[in-house]
Structures are given as structure tokens and as C-alpha cells.
Design an enzyme around this catalytic site. Sequence first.
Site: not given
Ligand code: MOS
Length: 751
Positions: A251-252, A640, A645, A650, A713-714, A717
Amino acid sequence: MAKKLIGDPIDRIDGKQKVTGSARYSADFKQPGMVHGVLVMSTTANGQIQKIDTANTLKLPGVLGVMSHENAPKLAGLDKNKTTEVATDRVLQVFQDNQVHYNNQPIAMVLADTFERAVEGASLVRVTYDAQPPKPELPGPHRRTGGTAANIDKAETPERLPRIDDQVDTTRGDLKKGMSAAKVRVENTYRTPTQTHNALEPHALVSFWEGDKLTIYNATQGVSANQKRVAEIFGIPKENVRVITQYLGGGFGSKGTTFSQSILGPMAARFIGKPVKLVLMREHMFGMVGSRSATVQQLTLGAATDGQFTAITHHSLTQTGDFDDFAEPASTITRMLYACPNLETTHKFIRANIGPTSPMRAPGEAPGVFALECGLDELAYQLQMDPLELRLKNYAETDPHKKLPFTSKSLRECYKQGAERFGWTKRTPQPRSMRDGNYLIGMGMATTVYPVNRGESSAMIRLNVDGTVKLETATQDLGTGTFTIMTQIAADIFGISPDLVTLGAGDTKYPEATNSGGSRTTVTTGSAVTQAAQAVLKKAKKMAYNDKKSPLYAVAEAEIVAEKGRLQVKSDPRKGETFSSLLKRNGGKPLEETMESKAGDEKEKYSMNAFGSVFAEVRVDEVLGEVRITRLLGAIAAGRIINEKTARSQILGGLVWGASMALHEHTVMDPRTNRIMNPNLAEYHVPVNADIQGIDGFFIEEKDEIANPAGVKGIGEIGVVGTVSAIANAIYHATGKRHYDLPITVDKVMV
Ligand code: MOS
């Protein structure tokens, strides 16, 4: 039980379904009597529709109708002034009036019994317009003719920045003083082009009504948010809308907002009185479902002779649709990435006759950090300092913008371990100093960063009498591994194998979950799963504590651990019993808990971010100007890591995105018509396997107990952000030529 910081690299729980083709994506669903919708798009960018001639279309066999502003159902809850977190109704073009805002805007939908007949029908619709000249977009890297001075003069300061909950413009310290104290200065304008998300799976939905109840199989990054928006716009209760996303092919950001197709599909189903399948053609994805705004960024860096920053200014100019209010937050990371006492950041945008601009993987950070990190590289050369040294020299120990401590920051380790693994010391600093035959070799690096965003999610956990676990949460899986990760989090807390956890997800019939955007899924929904599982585990421990027949009778909760399907005493693992025997003896009923999870006040007390370093090596053909990225490496500290994998995948995907932004992607618009000239995967370039050679990523262990209950944490991105500049800096190192405009294509490298 101590959580492992780098989790098991288990395979995706849905891997088999995906590789065998049994996984059903939204367009794969069928309904009895289902018909096919195909959109008709505008061929002017600015004007009013005078007439839609459907006579020839309606004569075709199998064509059932054409929906347009002339006959479309009126939407009860469409509020053009309403703003929500990520979307506004203003971005919707849903046949309520005859206004055309951009070229390739949906203006009608042909409905037919087969897809092919709908396609033919759409090709026969004739539209006449009262057209006006389009308001131009920003001057792009490849052309300086658009974005006239007149238009740029009309640049507005946005009311707010998406996802950023503080000021649009900021200053700190004494900028004048800081600039005059600078002994070395870099002052540049950076340009990044419009980019279009190109998820492999097109936007698609199957919609059907049963009375006033609506079901949508929709390709969305947020079933719960989509459910709410659709309900609001149709003026029906949320409970009457069910949104299902079993699988998503990327989706991005383009599937994060409820864009027009999510409304047009159900509208058409109502209009024609049958289930409707609507799949966007690749060409339709260039405009109506968002784009990353082009940017023009002015950056000034001032430093003392030792490299210490004295002043920074970062001014971003971006663009959006003439009806829209999305401002790419490109200057925001500059506020916090380095320690600098004097700083100014601003954001402005222009309105053009283009489709809605929107979040696209690392909105703001990706273009903004390109400017900042290329600026740092240039400054390092002026100072004759190692680029990595310069970054360490200006290392921010606390967040200089929020003036708050970080929950954790392992960036020093990322620099150190990244440099070691990459072999940074083998680099000879002088540009054009590394060569292999006809090829100039270059090495570059950059800092990468992404904030921790946490939304709100709920999750239900049920511990069954047989010792298996049921987990329910509405969350969708973008394709990143969310379903696997959620299962793994629950399994980890109960100390059971992930295949003993059954997951119900991707459907609004389950407890509400956050959008998969802003790298917030594991942070948010992972926290809800953590809290629900811990609550159930606590209940089980309490049950054992109170049960005279249990080997764990009167054993304190803190002394009991869950391992291999058993509760047992930490110091004496033989003393314990299985969940199953405990539950069977205590009424034979499952234990269940639903938890709602959201951020507390830690946000006011701390700054939360993932950090990393990115290193790039390029080979540049000196004669042909061709750039090959031979090596890319990301060293990432992101709390964490649940599954090494999927997490590494990602990061690698993010690195590829960085390579794509640096060298390939560019949505090209004809300035006379504002029509996108490359709306297909032949001419809109994204990397193929041959473009990516050595690619590597790894994680630095990081324990963060403050950021959120899951300790994560994410990572969705951060892989993109620093990669763009690491590559640009490597190209400079190879060739001695700086590039300020993306993408860095052959024509620019050659001259
Ligand atoms: Mo992402 S650009 O935060 O769906």
C-alpha cells in the site's frame, strides 16, 4: 519471562497460502450476481463537465449502466470541510458535481456483466468539458517551465502537518548570531520529484449491500478506519459496514486514506442493485489514490571549524491538489536529528491541478533527510572531516526540538557496527580516488531515522482449555508479516509454539485496530496483543495461586513463568503444570480478555524514535554515466525485534525504496495539460532485481521499556529514509559531482 530482544526468524504463517496462490486478495472475491465496474477518467485537468455521452456505451451487450454526476446517488455524510487524521473528504472525487480538479480524475463508471465489456463500454463514453488552463505543479528536476513564479508566489502555509502534532514552522535560538558564527557554510536547493505509489496489487474492492448493511472486500491499509469513513459518508451506522482485507499486496500510503474508489464501489453497488467489483487499472493509480509531493527544499548548514553546527535552516515547498490540504512535512526531522542551538524550519505548499498528495512510505522524512544528509556530506568535505565524524560531532543526546530525553537511542552503535560491517575505513576520502578500470567507485553514508507513532488498537485473547490460544484483532497485514508478528507476540507471552495460536484478523468483525501506516502497526496493535495476553496470563497465574490442587498453589505471580505450554516456578521448572490441566480442573472454561491499548503520557515526557545508519557503495561508468549500486547496508536500532526474518525483509525493502527514489522514480507531467505521461510500470521506473546487487541489513539490540508495552519501534519506513542520501553521497564520492535533483539519472551523471 525475559523477552528476547531479537526474536525468532520464523516463516510467515501465511507463506504457504501466498506461494501456492490460495491466499485471496480483495479482487479475488466473488458474489452471486456480481458485476464489473470500470472507471472513466477525465482528460482535462481543470474545468467543468458539460456533457457525458453514454449512448454508444449503453448500446453494448452486457452493459448495465453508467454512473456519473448526472445520476449518481447523493452522499448523505459527505462533508467537504471535515478533516480527520490522515484524510479529508476533500480528496474524494465521487461524482457529486461536474468539477474536474485534475487530469485522470474519475468522472464516471461503466457497469457491465463482464470486465471486458465494461472496459469496452468505458472506452466509448464521450465527455465534453468547459476547460480552463491548469494551475501548474512545482518545477520538477527535469523541467523548469512549470510552477511559474506567479504560482509559487501563491504558496500557502498549511494549517497543520499530517502526523506531526506540533507547529508547522519552528525557530530556536538566535539564527543571525548562529549564521555569523559559522566558519563553514553549505547553502543549497534540493529538488525531489512527484512519486507514485505502485503497490503490486492494484486498489480493488468487491462491494455489496444487504438492505442497509454494506460489506466491502477492500484493499485497504486500515479496515477499521475505512469502515468508519465509509459509514460516515453514506450516513449509516458504523455497525452496518463490514470491511474485510484478508491479504494486501502493499500500500505504501496509497491505501491508507479512504480514497474515491472505496466510496465509488459501494455507490455503484447501490446504483445498479448488484454486488460490484471495481479494480483500478495501473493507469488509474496515477492520480486518484495519492502521490508523494514534489519538493523544493532550501537548506543552509553553518558550522564552526571543528564541525559543530552553529545554525541550520530548512525551508520546504511542496504541492497538493487544488481541493486538498496535504503538506509533505519535509523539514520536520531537521528539527531533531542533530544538536544545533540555532534553527529555523518552515513548510509551504502550492495548490495545483493534480490529484491528491498523500503519505508515501516515510512522508516528510524521505525527501527531507535527502536534503539534510547530502548537506552534511558536503559540509564534511568542506571541513575535510570524515562524514561519519561530523555526525558524531553533532550527536543529539536529547531531542533538541522537543527538549526531551529519548526513550532509547543506539545510533552510536549503528554508526559503529554499520561502518565495521561495511568496511568504511577502506574508503579513501578524496572524490574520484577509488577506481576499478572504467568504473569510478564511491562510498557514502547517512543517518536514518523514523519516529515511533502509536495509535489505538484493541485485541482479544482467549486461552482455550486445550492450551491453544485464539487471538482476534481487526488489523490487516500490508504484506509485511503483521499476521505472523501478532501470532508470535501472543505465543511468546504464553511460552507456546506459534502454531498453537489461531489468528482472526483483517476484518472489522474483530476488535478495532489502527491503520497500518506511519510504521505503527506492531507498536500499536502489538501492544494491544501484549496487554491482552499478559492479562490472560495473569488470570491463569491467579487461578493456580488459588487452587489447592495446583503445584503452583500459593506461588506468587512474579515467581511463575510460562514455558512450553506450562506454568512453572522460575527457580524450579519441574514444579508446575500445563495450562490445559489447570483450566480443566477449574471449571473447564477458556480464559479471555479484550484490551484497548493506546499511548499514555510517555509522549509528553520522552522523544521516541528508531535510528540507524545506511552505507552505500556505487560503481559509476565514467563514460556512460550509468550508476550501479553494488552494496547497500542498513544498521538499525528499533527496540525489540519480534521476528528477525520479516523485520530484516522490511529493512531490505526500505533500502530498495531508497535506491528507487535516488535513481529511478519520477512521475512526469506534461505542463501543458497536467497529464501524467508515464502512468505504467514500463515508463515509471522502479528497481528490478538487476538494479539491486549486494543488499544487507541487521539490527542492533535495543531494550526500550518506555516506548510501549511491546517494546518495539516501527521498522516499515526507516529503511527508506537515509538510503537516498547515502547513495547520492556515494555518487559524489565516486564522481566528484554533487546532485541536488532526484532522481539521479544517467543524463545528469554524464554531463
Ligand atoms: Mo505509510 S506512508 O505511513 O502508509
